[in-house]
Enzyme design. Structure first.
Site, mmCIF file in Angstrom:
data_model
loop_
_atom_site.group_PDB
_atom_site.id
_atom_site.type_symbol
_atom_site.label_atom_id
_atom_site.label_comp_id
_atom_site.label_asym_id
_atom_site.label_seq_id
_atom_site.Cartn_x
_atom_site.Cartn_y
_atom_site.Cartn_z
ATOM 1 N N HIS A 142 0.811 -1.216 0.000
ATOM 2 C CA HIS A 142 0.000 0.000 0.000
ATOM 3 C C HIS A 142 0.848 1.272 0.000
ATOM 4 O O HIS A 142 0.329 2.356 -0.262
ATOM 5 C CB HIS A 142 -0.980 -0.006 1.177
ATOM 6 C CG HIS A 142 -0.350 0.197 2.519
ATOM 7 N ND1 HIS A 142 0.004 -0.847 3.337
ATOM 8 C CD2 HIS A 142 -0.021 1.318 3.194
ATOM 9 C CE1 HIS A 142 0.511 -0.373 4.455
ATOM 10 N NE2 HIS A 142 0.509 0.947 4.401
ATOM 11 N N ASP A 172 -0.008 -7.560 1.286
ATOM 12 C CA ASP A 172 0.477 -6.191 1.516
ATOM 13 C C ASP A 172 2.004 -6.132 1.517
ATOM 14 O O ASP A 172 2.619 -5.412 2.296
ATOM 15 C CB ASP A 172 -0.075 -5.618 2.826
ATOM 16 C CG ASP A 172 0.108 -4.095 2.916
ATOM 17 O OD1 ASP A 172 0.214 -3.462 1.855
ATOM 18 O OD2 ASP A 172 0.160 -3.574 4.039
ATOM 19 N N SER A 248 5.061 2.478 8.067
ATOM 20 C CA SER A 248 4.539 1.420 7.226
ATOM 21 C C SER A 248 5.604 0.911 6.260
ATOM 22 O O SER A 248 6.209 1.674 5.521
ATOM 23 C CB SER A 248 3.344 1.950 6.430
ATOM 24 O OG SER A 248 2.570 0.897 5.945
#
Length: 498
Positions: A142, A172, A248
Site C-alpha cells: 500500500h 500487503d 509502514s
C-alpha cells in the site's frame, strides 16, 4: 603436641589472611560502604528466579548494526480526479478505509498525502529495508501501489529512484529495486520461534522522521484482521512497539537484531498510535518476495474447503477434548478436498506437520504451498485422528463457490419448527438442503439460528429427512452441532440441549 602446634599455626595463618583481605576491601570501598555491602558485592546478587525480568536491554548496538539497512520511501502518487471536481486529484494512499465499520479502526500507516484541497502531485512517505547488497528493498504494497515515482533515501542521505518489481495486495508486500551495490542488509529471524512477551524493536520514518527507533514487546501471535484490506492470507504479529504514519513497510526486529516482520497496520480511533500494531511475519513476506522476484506475481494454493473456528460446544459435539483446528463447513464438489474424501464435519488439525489451532491458520498456511504440491493433512474424522493427502490447486482470484449440502432437524427438543422444501424451492434457494427453518425458540434461538435457515446435517452427518435428524440428535446427546446454510454460506451452530 605436634598436631596441636600445626593446628594453631593454621588458625593464625587464616586470621592473617582475613585481616589482609579486610584491609584491602576497606581500601577499595566507597566512603560510607559497610563491610556487609562489600561482602555482598564480592559474592554478587542472588540469582533471579526463572522468568523474572532482571533488567532492561540496551538497543544501541542493534540499531548501529541493523539501522543502516532501513530506508525512507517517498512516493509521488498517480493523479486521481476528485469526484465532482474535474482537474483536481484525490488525496492518495492510505486514505481509503472502505465500507467495513471495523476498517475505520485499522489503519495502514504510511504518512498520508496532503489534504484534498491541495493540487497534485500528492505525496506519501513510508519505510522499507534492504534485503540484498545489490539494491532489493522490501516494503508494504500500500506504500507504493499507486505511485508514479518511488524514491528511496538511505541513512547516508543518498537518494535513488526505485523500480517497483512486484506488488502483492493480498499480503500487503511489495518488492522494489534501486541501482546501487555494496549496500548494508538486514538479517532474518524465524517467526515460529517467537513468544509473547519477547522484545520487539521497530525502526522507520514516522511522520517523515527517518531512522526513528521504538521498542516494545510481542503482544500476540497469529492475529487475523477483519479490516476489509484483503489480507485474509496473513496472520499478523501484534506488538506494542510504537508505530505511526510513516512506519509502514519498515522492519520489526527481535532482540538479536533479526527482522521478524514488516510493520503494516495499527489499530486506532485517531489515526495515530494507540498501543496496538501489526506486522506481517517475515517468512510469509520472503515467500512473496521470492515469487515476485521470479515471476512478478504470487501464486497461491487452495484445497477447496470452507472452514470455521471451533469453540467449546462444537468441540464437545465432535468428540474433541479441547477446542482446536479448522472445522470444515463445506467442500467444493470439484475441488481437491472432495477428491481426497474430506467431508463437512471433519476437523483439520495440521498441515505438513504444522498445527492448525484456529480456522484462520489454514488459509494462511495452505496458500503458501506451491500449487500442485502435496499437503499432508491431520484430520479428526468420525471421532478419530487420521491423515489425508490432498494435492493443492491454484487459488484463482474468484474461486468457485463451495458445495451446498443437505439438511434436516429434530423439532421440539432444539426449539425448531421445520418444513420440507420442494425441488423448485431448493433451486430458488440454491441449496441441496431439504429442511427449512420456519420458527425458532429455546436452545436453537440462543445458538443464533433464524427463520429461513436450511439445516444440512448434525455433528458431521448429513440428514435428508426429519427421521434422520431425530436419529442423529438422539445419538449426539447433549451437544449438537447443526450444519446450517444461510443465504450462500454454510456454518456449524453448536446447541446445548442438556
Amino acid at each position: 603436641m605436634g598436631s596441636i602446634r600445626t593446628w594453631s599455626l593454621a588458625v593464625i595463618a587464616g586470621i592473617f589472611v582475613m585481616v589482609v583481605a579486610h584491609q584491602r576491601s576497606n581500601a577499595d570501598a566507597r566512603p560510607g560502604q559497610s563491610g556487609a555491602a562489600i561482602v555482598a558485592a564480592a559474592v554478587g546478587p542472588a540469582t533471579a528466579p526463572a522468568g523474572r525480568v532482571t533488567g532492561l536491554p540496551d538497543f544501541s548496538g542493534l540499531v548501529a548494526e541493523a539501522g543502516g539497512a532501513v530506508v525512507n520511501v517517498s512516493v509521488t502518487e498517480k493523479a486521481q480526479k476528485m469526484p465532482g471536481l474535474p482537474g483536481l486529484n484525490g488525496q492518495g494512499q492510505g486514505q481509503g478505509d472502505g465500507d467495513d465499520p471495523l476498517s475505520q479502526f485499522f489503519r495502514r500507516f504510511q504518512t498520508p498525502a496532503p489534504g484534498p484541497d491541495r493540487a497534485p502531485p500528492s505525496r506519501g512517505v513510508g519505510s522499507g529495508f534492504i534485503i540484498s547488497a545489490d539494491g532489493y528493498v522490501l516494503t508494504n504494497a500500500h506504500v507504493v501501489m499507486d505511485a508514479s515515482e518511488v524514491v528511496v533515501m538511505l541513512t547516508d542521505r543518498r537518494e535513488f529512484t526505485a523500480k517497483v518489481i512486484g506488488i502483492d495486495k493480498a499480503s500487503d508486500v511489495a518488492l522494489i529495486k534501486i541501482a546501487a551495490s555494496g549496500l548494508p542488509t538486514v538479517r532474518f529471524g524465524d517467526p515460529a520461534k517467537l513468544r509473547p512477551g519477547q522484545w520487539a524493536i521497530a525502526i522507520g520514518s514516522p511522520f517523515g522522521f527517518e531512522s526513528s527507533v521504538t521498542a516494545g514487546v510481542i503482544s500476540a501471535l497469529g492475529r487475523p484482521l477483519s479490516d476489509g484490506s484483503n489480507t485474509s492470507y496473513v496472520t499478523f504479529i501484534q506488538t506494542d512497539a510504537a508505530v505511526n504514519p510513516g512506519n509502514s513497510g519498515g522492519p520489526l526486529f527481535n532482540i538479536d537484531g533479526e527482522v521478524i516482520g514488516i510493520n503494516s497496520q495499527i489499530y486506532s480511533r485517531t489515526g495515530g498510535y494507540m498501543g496496538v500494531s501489526f506486522a506481517i511475519p517475515i517468512d510469509l513476506a520472503l515467500n512473496v518476495k521470492d515469487q515476485l522476484q521470479k515471476n512478478g506475481k504470487v501464486m497461491r494454493s487452495r484445497i477447496g474447503v470452507s472452514v470455521q473456528d471451533i469453540r467449546q460446544q462444537l468441540a464437545l459435539s465432535f468428540g474433541l477434548t479441547t477446542p482446536h483446528g479448522a472445522l470444515i463447513s463445506s467442500v467444493d464438489p470439484t475441488g481437491p478436498g472432495e477428491k481426497a474424501g474430506l467431508k463437512a464435519g471433519d476437523v483439520i488439525t495440521s498441515v505438513n506437520g504444522r498445527n492448525i489451532d484456529h480456522s484462520w491458520d489454514l488459509p494462511a498456511i495452505v496458500s503458501q504451498l506451491p500449487p500442485g504440491s502435496q499437503a499432508r493433512l491431520g484430520i479428526w474424522h468420525d471421532r478419530k485422528a487420521t491423515e489425508v493427502t490432498v494435492k493443492t490447486v491454484l487459488l484463482e482470484d474468484a474461486p468457485s463457490q463451495a458445495s451446498r449440502s443437505s439438511g434436516e432437524d429434530g423439532g421440539g427438543k432444539l426449539g425448531l419448527v421445520l418444513r420440507s422444501l420442494q425441488p423448485s424451492e431448493q433451486q430458488e434457494l440454491h441449496t441441496k438442503g431439504r429442511l427449512l427453518v420456519e420458527d425458532v425458540t429455546g436452545p436453537a434461538l440462543a445458538a443464533g439460528l433464524q427463520p429461513g435457515d436450511v439445516v444440512l446435517g448434525v455433528n458431521g452427518v448429513g440428514v435428508a429427512t426429519l427421521a434422520d435428524l431425530k436419529r442423529e440428535i438422539a445419538r449426539a446427546g447433549h451437544n449438537v452441532a447443526l450444519l446450517v446454510q444461510r443465504e450462500d454460506a454454510q456454518s456449524y451452530f453448536p446447541i446445548d440441549v442438556g
